[in-house]
Motif scaffolding. Structure first.
Motif, mmCIF file in Angstrom:
data_model
loop_
_atom_site.group_PDB
_atom_site.id
_atom_site.type_symbol
_atom_site.label_atom_id
_atom_site.label_comp_id
_atom_site.label_asym_id
_atom_site.label_seq_id
_atom_site.Cartn_x
_atom_site.Cartn_y
_atom_site.Cartn_z
ATOM 1 N N LEU A 180 0.835 -1.191 0.000
ATOM 2 C CA LEU A 180 0.000 0.000 0.000
ATOM 3 C C LEU A 180 0.877 1.251 0.000
ATOM 4 C CD1 LEU A 180 -2.620 -1.123 2.671
ATOM 5 C CD2 LEU A 180 -3.045 -0.859 0.215
ATOM 6 N N ALA A 181 0.468 2.227 -0.739
ATOM 7 C CA ALA A 181 1.262 3.460 -0.857
ATOM 8 C C ALA A 181 1.115 4.318 0.390
ATOM 9 C CB ALA A 181 0.810 4.248 -2.081
ATOM 10 N N ASP A 182 2.244 4.882 0.821
ATOM 11 C CA ASP A 182 2.197 5.837 1.934
ATOM 12 C C ASP A 182 1.234 6.965 1.589
ATOM 13 O OD1 ASP A 182 3.612 5.566 4.405
ATOM 14 O OD2 ASP A 182 5.465 5.435 3.245
ATOM 15 N N GLY A 183 0.351 7.281 2.520
ATOM 16 C CA GLY A 183 -0.583 8.378 2.309
ATOM 17 C C GLY A 183 -1.880 7.983 1.654
ATOM 18 N N ALA A 184 -1.958 6.754 1.094
ATOM 19 C CA ALA A 184 -3.205 6.327 0.451
ATOM 20 C C ALA A 184 -4.300 6.158 1.498
ATOM 21 C CB ALA A 184 -2.981 5.009 -0.288
ATOM 22 N N ASP A 185 -5.489 6.643 1.210
ATOM 23 C CA ASP A 185 -6.605 6.483 2.136
ATOM 24 C C ASP A 185 -7.104 5.037 2.110
ATOM 25 O OD1 ASP A 185 -6.783 8.913 3.299
ATOM 26 O OD2 ASP A 185 -8.620 9.555 2.290
ATOM 27 N N VAL A 186 -7.312 4.463 3.309
ATOM 28 C CA VAL A 186 -7.851 3.113 3.406
ATOM 29 C C VAL A 186 -8.921 3.074 4.486
ATOM 30 C CG1 VAL A 186 -5.773 1.924 2.598
ATOM 31 C CG2 VAL A 186 -6.041 2.406 5.040
ATOM 32 N N ALA A 187 -9.885 2.194 4.282
ATOM 33 C CA ALA A 187 -10.890 1.913 5.305
ATOM 34 C C ALA A 187 -10.487 0.612 5.992
ATOM 35 C CB ALA A 187 -12.270 1.772 4.672
ATOM 36 N N VAL A 188 -10.306 0.649 7.298
ATOM 37 C CA VAL A 188 -9.916 -0.527 8.074
ATOM 38 C C VAL A 188 -11.125 -0.959 8.894
ATOM 39 C CG1 VAL A 188 -8.368 -1.413 9.854
ATOM 40 C CG2 VAL A 188 -7.539 0.276 8.208
ATOM 41 N N ASP A 189 -11.650 -2.140 8.581
ATOM 42 C CA ASP A 189 -12.851 -2.646 9.250
ATOM 43 C C ASP A 189 -12.484 -3.922 9.997
ATOM 44 O OD1 ASP A 189 -15.300 -3.585 10.053
ATOM 45 O OD2 ASP A 189 -16.309 -3.163 8.156
ATOM 46 N N ALA A 190 -12.250 -3.799 11.316
ATOM 47 C CA ALA A 190 -11.835 -4.948 12.102
ATOM 48 C C ALA A 190 -12.935 -6.005 12.178
ATOM 49 C CB ALA A 190 -11.425 -4.504 13.511
ATOM 50 N N ALA A 191 -14.192 -5.584 12.162
ATOM 51 C CA ALA A 191 -15.298 -6.535 12.250
ATOM 52 C C ALA A 191 -15.304 -7.498 11.068
ATOM 53 C CB ALA A 191 -16.627 -5.799 12.335
ATOM 54 N N ASP A 192 -14.998 -6.966 9.869
ATOM 55 C CA ASP A 192 -14.976 -7.802 8.661
ATOM 56 C C ASP A 192 -13.575 -8.302 8.324
ATOM 57 O OD1 ASP A 192 -17.669 -7.550 8.287
ATOM 58 O OD2 ASP A 192 -17.520 -5.923 6.836
ATOM 59 N N GLY A 193 -12.548 -7.745 8.975
ATOM 60 C CA GLY A 193 -11.171 -8.126 8.648
ATOM 61 C C GLY A 193 -10.756 -7.631 7.277
ATOM 62 N N THR A 194 -11.254 -6.446 6.870
ATOM 63 C CA THR A 194 -10.956 -5.944 5.522
ATOM 64 C C THR A 194 -10.249 -4.594 5.558
ATOM 65 O OG1 THR A 194 -13.145 -4.919 5.365
ATOM 66 C CG2 THR A 194 -12.893 -7.143 4.457
ATOM 67 N N VAL A 195 -9.398 -4.380 4.542
ATOM 68 C CA VAL A 195 -8.754 -3.086 4.305
ATOM 69 C C VAL A 195 -9.115 -2.693 2.875
ATOM 70 C CG1 VAL A 195 -6.582 -1.826 4.152
ATOM 71 C CG2 VAL A 195 -6.849 -3.656 5.856
ATOM 72 N N THR A 196 -9.843 -1.595 2.724
ATOM 73 C CA THR A 196 -10.312 -1.154 1.400
ATOM 74 C C THR A 196 -9.563 0.106 0.982
ATOM 75 O OG1 THR A 196 -12.521 -2.004 1.907
ATOM 76 C CG2 THR A 196 -12.321 -0.509 0.027
ATOM 77 N N VAL A 197 -8.942 0.044 -0.191
ATOM 78 C CA VAL A 197 -8.190 1.191 -0.718
ATOM 79 C C VAL A 197 -9.152 2.231 -1.289
ATOM 80 C CG1 VAL A 197 -6.440 1.927 -2.377
ATOM 81 C CG2 VAL A 197 -6.236 -0.306 -1.250
ATOM 82 N N ASP A 198 -8.941 3.491 -0.893
ATOM 83 C CA ASP A 198 -9.747 4.620 -1.383
ATOM 84 C C ASP A 198 -11.232 4.278 -1.338
ATOM 85 O OD1 ASP A 198 -10.368 7.091 -2.302
ATOM 86 O OD2 ASP A 198 -9.811 6.719 -4.388
ATOM 87 N N PRO A 199 -11.774 4.092 -0.133
ATOM 88 C CA PRO A 199 -13.192 3.697 -0.017
ATOM 89 C C PRO A 199 -14.129 4.744 -0.606
ATOM 90 C CG PRO A 199 -12.345 4.489 2.084
ATOM 91 C CD PRO A 199 -11.161 4.366 1.168
ATOM 92 N N SER A 200 -15.269 4.281 -1.062
ATOM 93 C CA SER A 200 -16.264 5.173 -1.667
ATOM 94 C C SER A 200 -16.894 6.055 -0.599
ATOM 95 C CB SER A 200 -17.356 4.341 -2.340
ATOM 96 O OG SER A 200 -18.093 3.625 -1.343
ATOM 97 N N GLU A 201 -17.595 7.082 -1.048
ATOM 98 C CA GLU A 201 -18.284 7.967 -0.104
ATOM 99 C C GLU A 201 -19.349 7.204 0.663
ATOM 100 O OE1 GLU A 201 -17.541 11.025 0.802
ATOM 101 O OE2 GLU A 201 -15.779 10.800 -0.499
ATOM 102 N N ASP A 202 -20.006 6.254 -0.001
ATOM 103 C CA ASP A 202 -21.022 5.452 0.688
ATOM 104 C C ASP A 202 -20.398 4.627 1.810
ATOM 105 O OD1 ASP A 202 -23.001 6.452 -0.892
ATOM 106 O OD2 ASP A 202 -23.109 4.701 -2.238
ATOM 107 N N GLN A 203 -19.226 4.046 1.526
ATOM 108 C CA GLN A 203 -18.580 3.236 2.553
ATOM 109 C C GLN A 203 -18.106 4.114 3.722
ATOM 110 O OE1 GLN A 203 -15.263 0.845 1.258
ATOM 111 N NE2 GLN A 203 -15.170 -0.295 3.189
ATOM 112 N N ARG A 204 -17.584 5.271 3.396
ATOM 113 C CA ARG A 204 -17.160 6.198 4.456
ATOM 114 C C ARG A 204 -18.353 6.583 5.334
ATOM 115 N NH1 ARG A 204 -12.166 9.231 3.068
ATOM 116 N NH2 ARG A 204 -11.328 8.343 1.141
ATOM 117 N N ALA A 205 -19.475 6.848 4.698
ATOM 118 C CA ALA A 205 -20.666 7.229 5.449
ATOM 119 C C ALA A 205 -21.133 6.086 6.345
ATOM 120 C CB ALA A 205 -21.782 7.646 4.483
#
Length: 572
Positions: A220-245
């Motif tokens: 993963l690139a330094d500075g790249a936005d990621v969504a870290v969801d411990a409940a699902d065990g997932t890391v999503t690169v540049d999450p969508s606005e819907d996911q952020r919400a």
């Protein structure tokens, strides 16, 4: 997987989550270990050092690394403090240092000498398994720091953080975790490690979302936005606005749930005590003011594992007294020493064991060092007298009713008033009725119960599916134990990680479990799930889980039985 493909928008990396929280933030990659050829010369003022100079440089490097780790330990508290102190001890280890210096004195290059001895120790630890295997990360962290110090290179580790960030690393040593600027850390993601390793434990203590065993995380690139969801065990690169919400909605829900501190109970009023797992007196002070009803698991081995001599009765009694006073008249369940074999004691070394998980550990230490248990029981009795509070004291790794009877005899002879045992060996679950005839209560350790039922090392992250607490065979043993408790009219608790899953918590209550113990941060969601379902509904969910042919199908069936508003609130 390439860095480019890993960084693709919306790309999802999968791992093993620790906790329920989720965040969005920029990646901050941890500085990697120095890559120095094994035969690279040590240069002093641009000139290759002679043997004596190399010896002195490396000896000083070990000393400096140990000193810095001790300094970090001194600034830390609780589990972090203890882990850092243990890593400092490793850097100070005479055998490790002496063997490295001996190779240097024999003319071996500095890096080659350090690597050779460290890998020899690492192999020994990995073969031993269990607790020692978890220490390999610490050992290699010491290696990296010593090589950097000796060769005049920047120390590896976490960069200086100027904004809240997601820490990403191949693996994160406890020394690195302890050095984090918590005001700027949102989550921790690692490619290696396991959900019961030091990094995961410390992250849990600090209340940080953590995901381990995430393949491709270091690309993963330094500075790249990621969504870290411990409940699902997932890391999503540049999450969508819907996911952020959605993640912000969940964060708001979590904060709302945390405001409720009422005692745990089902919708129809059946009381279910919601308790915390702790490891130190500092942990007790930290969680006592929150919405927990007491302690369901006090892991006392932290007092023993990092000591070169057995802690005295007085020293133990002082710690137990502090914990009991933190909780006043609330329930505190204390597990006696769970060490030996895979968690070796410097003062009670066991002969080499081919399979430490099946060796002399937990209560079985009484076979070789009975004084350790007797001293601990006397210290607990002293704390009981000093506080006027009765701790619930239980032994780990009980396999037979005869062992339960002997433990109860020892505990009561020492003056302990409430005595129980852990059910984490399938034999004990199958004979729970006979065991309950000897003690006042039992507590299910579902982590080890799953390990022994599924014949799967709980530290092997790649076998996590077999260790899933939803496995029907594991639930069968929980069911057998809970039914035995109902027949004996004695409490049956759960203190394994399964208690922290709000959906599985409903199943456990439906099976007849009377208390649930977990990390303090997991309590609000479990309380909410219980309050919105009746005892009868929990029983229906338990029957569905037991009837399922697989862990995944069992969980799916139970999720389908949840009230719709609970599914939405908890995001399941």
């Amino acid at each position: 997987m390439s860095a480019a493909s890993t960084a693709a928008v919306g790309h999802v990396l999968q791992g093993v989550g620790v906790g329920r929280r989720a965040v969005v933030g920029p990646v901050a990659q941890v500085r990697p270990a120095p890559h120095v050829a094994a035969d690279a010369p040590l240069l002093v003022d641009g000139v290759p050092a002679d043997v004596a100079t190399a010896h002195a440089h490396v000896e000083q490097a070990f000393a400096d690394v140990a000193a810095r780790l001790r300094e970090q330990s001194g600034r830390s508290t609780g589990t972090v403090k203890d882990v850092l102190a243990a890593t400092a001890q490793m850097a100070d280890d005479r055998a490790l240092r002496t063997q490295v210096l001996a190779r240097i004195d024999a003319g071996e290059p500095v890096v080659g000498a350090i690597d050779g001895i460290v890998e020899m120790f690492a192999t020994m630890f990995e073969q031993a398994g269990g607790y020692l295997a978890e220490r390999v990360t610490d050992l290699r962290s010491v290696r990296d720091r010593v090589v950097a110090a000796a060769m005049g290179l920047p120390a590896p580790g976490v960069p200086s953080l100027e904004r809240p960030s997601v820490i990403v690393a191949k693996d994160l040593a406890p020394a690195d975790t302890a050095a984090l600027d918590l005001a700027n850390v949102l989550a921790i993601v690692t490619e290696l490690g396991g959900p019961t390793g030091h990094t995961a434990i410390i992250a849990g203590q600090l209340g940080l979302p953590c995901i381990v065993r995430v393949a491709g995380a270091t690309a993963l690139a330094d500075g790249a936005d990621v969504a870290v969801d411990a409940a699902d065990g997932t890391v999503t690169v540049d999450p969508s606005e819907d996911q952020r919400a959605e993640l912000e909605r969940r964060a708001t829900v979590e904060r709302t749930l945390e405001s409720d501190t009422a005692p745990g109970a089902t919708a129809d009023g059946r009381a279910v005590a919601l308790l915390a797992n702790i490891g130190t007196a500092e942990d007790a002070a930290r969680v006592a003011g929150g919405g927990v009803e007491g302690v369901g698991l006090f892991r006392t081995e932290v007092l023993f594992l990092e000591s070169t001599a057995a802690p005295s009765q007085e020293a133990q009694a002082a710690v137990y007294t502090r914990v009991l006073r933190s909780f006043g008249d609330r329930k505190v369940v204390v597990r006696t020493l769970d060490a030996g074999a895979d968690k070796p004691l410097a003062f009670a070394t066991q002969p080499d064991e081919e399979n430490p998980a099946l060796g002399v550990r937990g209560y079985r230490l009484v076979r070789t060092h009975p004084e350790l248990l007797d001293t601990q029981l006397e210290a607990l009795a002293h704390a009981q007298t000093a506080t006027g509070t009765t701790p619930w004291v239980m032994a780990p790794m009980i396999a037979t009713a005869a062992e339960a009877r002997e433990f109860a005899r020892r505990a009561r002879a020492a003056g302990v008033a409430t005595v129980g045992v852990m059910i984490e060996v399938p034999a004990a679950a199958l004979r729970a009725q006979e065991i309950l005839a000897e003690v006042d209560f039992v507590s299910l350790g579902t982590n080890d119960l799953a390990q022994y039922t599924m014949a799967t090392d709980r530290l092997r992250g790649e076998l996590a599916d077999l260790l899933d607490p939803w496995q029907p065979a594991v639930l069968d043993l929980v069911d057998a134990t809970a039914r035995a408790g109902q027949q004996a009219r004695k409490p049956v608790g759960v203190c394994g990680e399964s208690a922290s899953d709000p959906v599985l918590a409903l199943v456990l209550v439906g099976l007849g479990v009377t208390s649930l113990s977990m990390s303090a941060g997991a309590v609000p969601a479990v309380r909410y799930a219980l309050r919105h379902h009746t005892t009868a509904e929990c029983a229906t969910m338990a029957a569905a889980a037991l009837a399922a042919p697989s862990a995944a199908e069992g969980r799916s069936a139970v999720v389908g039985l949840l009230h719709a508003d609970v599914r939405e609130t908890l995001g399941v």
